[in-house]
Design a protein around this motif. Sequence first.
Motif, short mmCIF file in Angstrom:
data_model
loop_
_atom_site.label_atom_id
_atom_site.label_comp_id
_atom_site.label_asym_id
_atom_site.label_seq_id
_atom_site.Cartn_x
_atom_site.Cartn_y
_atom_site.Cartn_z
N ARG A 179 -24.85 28.40 41.05
CA ARG A 179 -25.81 28.37 39.95
C ARG A 179 -25.50 27.22 39.00
O ARG A 179 -26.37 26.50 38.57
N TYR A 180 -24.26 27.12 38.62
CA TYR A 180 -23.82 25.98 37.83
C TYR A 180 -22.40 25.69 38.27
O TYR A 180 -21.68 26.58 38.73
N ARG A 232 -31.61 27.84 45.01
CA ARG A 232 -32.58 27.23 44.12
C ARG A 232 -32.54 25.70 44.16
O ARG A 232 -33.56 25.03 44.13
N TYR A 268 -35.43 23.04 44.94
CA TYR A 268 -35.81 22.01 43.98
C TYR A 268 -35.85 20.62 44.61
O TYR A 268 -36.85 19.93 44.52
N LEU A 299 -38.99 18.01 45.51
CA LEU A 299 -39.08 16.93 44.54
C LEU A 299 -39.70 15.69 45.19
O LEU A 299 -39.14 15.12 46.12
N LEU A 309 -39.49 2.11 39.34
CA LEU A 309 -40.33 3.27 39.58
C LEU A 309 -40.94 3.15 40.98
O LEU A 309 -41.47 2.11 41.31
N SER A 329 -26.02 11.73 35.65
CA SER A 329 -26.59 12.39 34.48
C SER A 329 -26.06 13.80 34.31
O SER A 329 -26.47 14.49 33.39
N GLY A 330 -25.22 14.25 35.20
CA GLY A 330 -24.61 15.57 35.05
C GLY A 330 -25.31 16.66 35.83
O GLY A 330 -25.02 17.84 35.62
N TYR A 331 -26.25 16.32 36.73
CA TYR A 331 -26.91 17.35 37.53
C TYR A 331 -26.13 17.54 38.82
O TYR A 331 -26.59 17.21 39.92
N ILE A 382 -27.87 19.64 41.86
CA ILE A 382 -28.96 19.07 42.64
C ILE A 382 -28.50 17.80 43.34
O ILE A 382 -28.94 17.51 44.44
N LEU A 406 -36.48 13.62 29.32
CA LEU A 406 -36.36 15.07 29.52
C LEU A 406 -35.40 15.30 30.67
O LEU A 406 -35.43 14.57 31.65
N PRO A 407 -34.57 16.35 30.61
CA PRO A 407 -33.68 16.60 31.75
C PRO A 407 -34.48 16.79 33.05
O PRO A 407 -35.62 17.24 33.02
N GLN A 408 -33.82 16.39 34.14
CA GLN A 408 -34.46 16.35 35.46
C GLN A 408 -35.35 17.54 35.77
O GLN A 408 -36.54 17.41 36.02
N GLU A 409 -34.77 18.74 35.75
CA GLU A 409 -35.54 19.89 36.23
C GLU A 409 -36.64 20.28 35.24
O GLU A 409 -37.71 20.74 35.62
N THR A 429 -39.55 17.95 35.82
CA THR A 429 -40.32 18.34 36.98
C THR A 429 -41.20 19.55 36.68
O THR A 429 -42.38 19.58 37.01
N ARG A 453 -45.30 19.73 36.58
CA ARG A 453 -46.08 20.64 37.43
C ARG A 453 -47.06 21.45 36.59
O ARG A 453 -48.21 21.65 36.98
N LEU A 475 -40.73 8.93 35.72
CA LEU A 475 -39.46 8.25 35.90
C LEU A 475 -38.52 8.80 34.84
O LEU A 475 -38.75 8.64 33.64
N ARG A 476 -37.49 9.50 35.30
CA ARG A 476 -36.60 10.15 34.38
C ARG A 476 -35.25 9.45 34.35
O ARG A 476 -34.69 9.12 35.40
N SER A 514 -26.62 16.51 29.40
CA SER A 514 -26.52 17.48 30.50
C SER A 514 -25.12 17.50 31.07
O SER A 514 -24.60 18.54 31.44
N ASP A 557 -28.56 30.85 32.70
CA ASP A 557 -28.04 30.84 34.07
C ASP A 557 -26.73 31.59 34.20
O ASP A 557 -26.15 31.63 35.28
#
Lengths: 561, 334
Positions: free
Chosen positions: A335-336, A349, A353, A357, A512, A527-529, A532, B42-45, B48, B52, B66-67, B208, B235
């Motif tokens: 989860r994290y 999840r 995602y 994407l 882009l 970016s810290g994700y 994902i 904005l943070p990635q998720e 998205t 949507r 473009l993030r 983040s 979470d």
Amino acid sequence: MATGSGALRVPLPRARPADPRVLLVGLAALALAGLVVYPLAQVLVRSLRAEGAWTLAAYGRAVAPANLRALWNTVWVSAAASGLAMAAGTVLAFLLVRTDLPGRRWLRPLVVLPYAIPPFFGAIAWTQLLGPQGYLMRPLLDLLGLERAPWTVYSPGGIVGVLAIHFFPYVFLTVAGALERMDVSLEEAARTSGAGTLQVMRHVTVPLVWPAVLAGGVLVFMGSVANFGIPALLGLRARFYVLTTSIYSALTLPDFGLATAMSMLLVAVALAALLLQRWVQRGEGRFAVIAGKAIHPQPLRLGPLRWPAFALAAAFAVTIAVLPMAALVLTSFLRYFGAPLAAASLTTRHYAYVLGLEQARRALANSLVLAVAAATAAMALGTVIAYVHGKARLRGSGWLDAVGTLPSAIPHTVIAIAVLLAWGRWLYGTLAIILLAYVLAYLPFTIRTTAATLQQLHASLEEAGRVAGAGPLRTFRDIVLPLVRPGMVAGWILVAMPASRELTMSILLFSLRTETIGVTIFNMQDSGYTQIAAALAVVVLALILAGNLLLRWATRGRLGF
Amino acid sequence: MRIRHLVGLVLVAALAGGAVWPAGRAQAAPAPGGTVVLYTSLPQEIATSFARAFMARHPQLRLEVLRSGSTELERRIFAELETGGIRADLLWLADAPVFLTLRDRGALQAYRSPEARQIAAAWKDPGGFFTAGRLINMIIAVNTTLIPERVAPRRWADFPRFGRTAAMPNPFFSGSVFVVVATFVREYGWAWFERARREGIQVLRGNSEVAAALAAREFGVGMTLDFIVYGMIRDGAPLAIIWPEEGAVSIPSPVAITRSARNVEGARLFVDYVLSREGQQALVELGIIPVRADVAPPRGLPRPSEIRTLPVPFEWAAQHAAQIRQRFEEIMLK
């Protein structure tokens, strides 16, 4: 190849007015001028100009203490990584090629696996293993009764370690190759003269493979100097910069003068390494006994050391190949990152995602298109250059070869800046600019692989074509090309694979809609994700492994691992 | 051998083709209404999910996002300004001061959305060049398993004391942190940062990353944004938000339409949607504090009127952006 020959079945004129292959030389020269010479010259020119005048001001900024420290960091980190890689690669090669170590068969593909994994994937995985709360770090801290880690992978040492792991297959493969090709009669001669195993090793085996060890070490050094992903992901927290990451920061300012001046420093380091390589290989011919068939010598019996040696080798292989992948897989389901390792913390999840994407799917598509296009274009140009130089020996082709293989000495960061300076105004924001950089970077490789294949082609085959009345172009198309095609296919694949997961150049050129998969994963991690990024990395790893298996099957094990 | 080669190549090509085809088709035939391009931090998720939600509301439009970190996007924006105009229709960044700079350079176009009537005057440009689309707050977050409540920092002035157990994001990446640095310089002077460096505060990259590192127990205390921490608490991460006694740094994150926008109609629909009740509600569900008084904040988070904030020197930050970043680099990053 079989189609369309009917129309050409007209007898060609016997008297040759001019060799039409000269046209090939001209075209190749034109392509190289635009692709290699003009962009690389731009870097040099830009580093010497500011506000419309010639100046050394950028170099003044480039030798500021912080930047000189980056230069020094590049040198010592790369040297340390080479040292580690040489030690590990040599010992392992010896164990796997020359001894009766159990499980040699399956250990070998495992230890060269890091070669197939993008280096920055390794950096991501190792932050999860040996970060302050990594999967390995936590039990280690508990064991030692420590509150916080005195050392983590976010450090110069971490950068050295991950670089060494990723590039050590260079040493392993060159040394293993040398050991396999070595003329064992020399060792036997020593043995019959009464030398013991250790003496034979010290006086015969080691001196014979030493050039291979050094050659592998230089490759590791060059790879480390040019690497961006590992120091970028591991160096920031320690405020530790190397040349590639400093150039990247200079471009984010943006200070093109500084970026280009520091690029010249980077080129200087790479050239020094290349000269070292030349020097190391200067006497290669003396003992590279490639000629005769390898005689498989009696494997050295390890005796009681057999199982301890196996345990060490297996632990090493698992550590460098299996653990990083396991870490990525585990993280991608959490989860994290840092969640307790329990069923309640698991989720699919992140896969839902990333697979949904659009940006990720587009990046995957971009990378595949770029890989196929870059490999094809580089192969086409490389084949022409290798042919007119190595086979046809046409006038002026020596220059083509020299210019075409020049980029192998240029770190990819500099190649990206060169292409940006030369073609950015027209092509920024398109896939074409990334493609140009890839072709420039991989061209030397295709020239070398095709030249090697062409060398095996005896001149009599071409002469036979001529005698039968075919012109030089026809001979090239109908005789030379089909014969070198297997070599070309191999070279094509060996370009397409690294190109499909390229990061260093793409990160400077993407825009882009032109993100590559490497850029996408790097940016997510950066970016810290963590989750994902890990999920997407696992998807790409699965594709890489599947591609490798396919390659192995298609080439009957000659390529792939 | 050769057949195997061919089969292998055909398979590879088929794989490549299969992956490329749908993307190519999607780009070749955009839905009527066209594509709108958004640059956002904005943070990635969240980006998205919000995209949507917007496209569900306006199915004829395709929102392309473009993030990246604000600062990286700004580099891109200024580079694009030099070469034929910003390629995006819309900007939605955390770095509020940069919108003043962009406005003054003529890079934005005015749009007074009917929905903007619901937004407080302090959060929109008098000329209509930008309007805050969300309120983000820089707060102190702690990992409750490492930092028990009684020792947790209560004030920003306490923060540097946590030394190597504390982390903050990097203003060279995140625009909101840049605003915080400017605010702190006016409030506490550079001494705050000099002390932070002495004590060993770790500079990471984005907000983040700070929140993730806190959850992973890599740090006990962190400076990061409220909604990111809020999302991680949801979470199950053992984190807590501390609203500093001197005040959080509240940043209205502006959304603006670029002068070079190609799809102005689509861009306006997006601004309307962001500022609408529906759009703000979508943000609330993602943990973000709304800018409309008629939309309730996420449960457990305060209304904008209840937030105590430090005074943010937007104009000063916009004018001294380069010097502020440079000084920060000298103190914290060298």
